[in-house]
Design a protein around this motif. Structure first.
Motif, short mmCIF file in Angstrom:
data_model
loop_
_atom_site.label_atom_id
_atom_site.label_comp_id
_atom_site.label_asym_id
_atom_site.label_seq_id
_atom_site.Cartn_x
_atom_site.Cartn_y
_atom_site.Cartn_z
N SER A 101 0.85 -1.20 0.00
CA SER A 101 0.00 0.00 0.00
C SER A 101 0.88 1.24 0.00
O SER A 101 2.05 1.18 0.38
CB SER A 101 -0.93 0.02 1.22
N ARG A 102 0.31 2.35 -0.44
CA ARG A 102 1.07 3.60 -0.43
C ARG A 102 1.25 4.13 0.99
O ARG A 102 2.27 4.67 1.33
CB ARG A 102 0.36 4.66 -1.28
N ASN A 103 0.22 3.97 1.80
CA ASN A 103 0.26 4.44 3.17
C ASN A 103 0.61 3.26 4.08
O ASN A 103 -0.19 2.32 4.21
CB ASN A 103 -1.11 5.03 3.55
N PHE A 104 1.78 3.31 4.70
CA PHE A 104 2.26 2.18 5.50
C PHE A 104 1.36 1.88 6.69
O PHE A 104 1.12 0.72 7.02
CB PHE A 104 3.70 2.43 5.96
N GLU A 105 0.82 2.90 7.34
CA GLU A 105 -0.04 2.67 8.51
C GLU A 105 -1.31 1.92 8.10
O GLU A 105 -1.75 1.00 8.79
CB GLU A 105 -0.39 4.00 9.19
N LYS A 106 -1.91 2.32 6.99
CA LYS A 106 -3.10 1.61 6.50
C LYS A 106 -2.75 0.19 6.08
O LYS A 106 -3.53 -0.74 6.27
CB LYS A 106 -3.74 2.37 5.34
#
Length: 54
Positions: free
Chosen positions: A28-33
């Motif tokens: 994913s682009r957003n590591f937290e998500k």
């Protein structure tokens, strides 16, 4: 490796692959998500950050 694995279709594909014994790289682009999605996919599904614009 499934890209967009923190979203609807990618998340379902990741979950199905993991259920069949595959190791899934949750991209994913957003590591937290991605980390949240990886937890829901299973223990053998590490999150990785993928951003082709960076």
């Amino acid at each position: 490796m499934v890209i967009g694995a923190n979203k609807v279709i990618g998340l379902q594909i990741s979950t199905d692959l993991a259920a069949h014994g595959f190791t899934v790289l949750v991209g994913s682009r957003n590591f937290e998500k991605g980390k949240k999605a990886a937890i829901s996919v299973g223990a053998d599904a590490p999150a990785i950050q993928l951003d082709v614009t960076d």
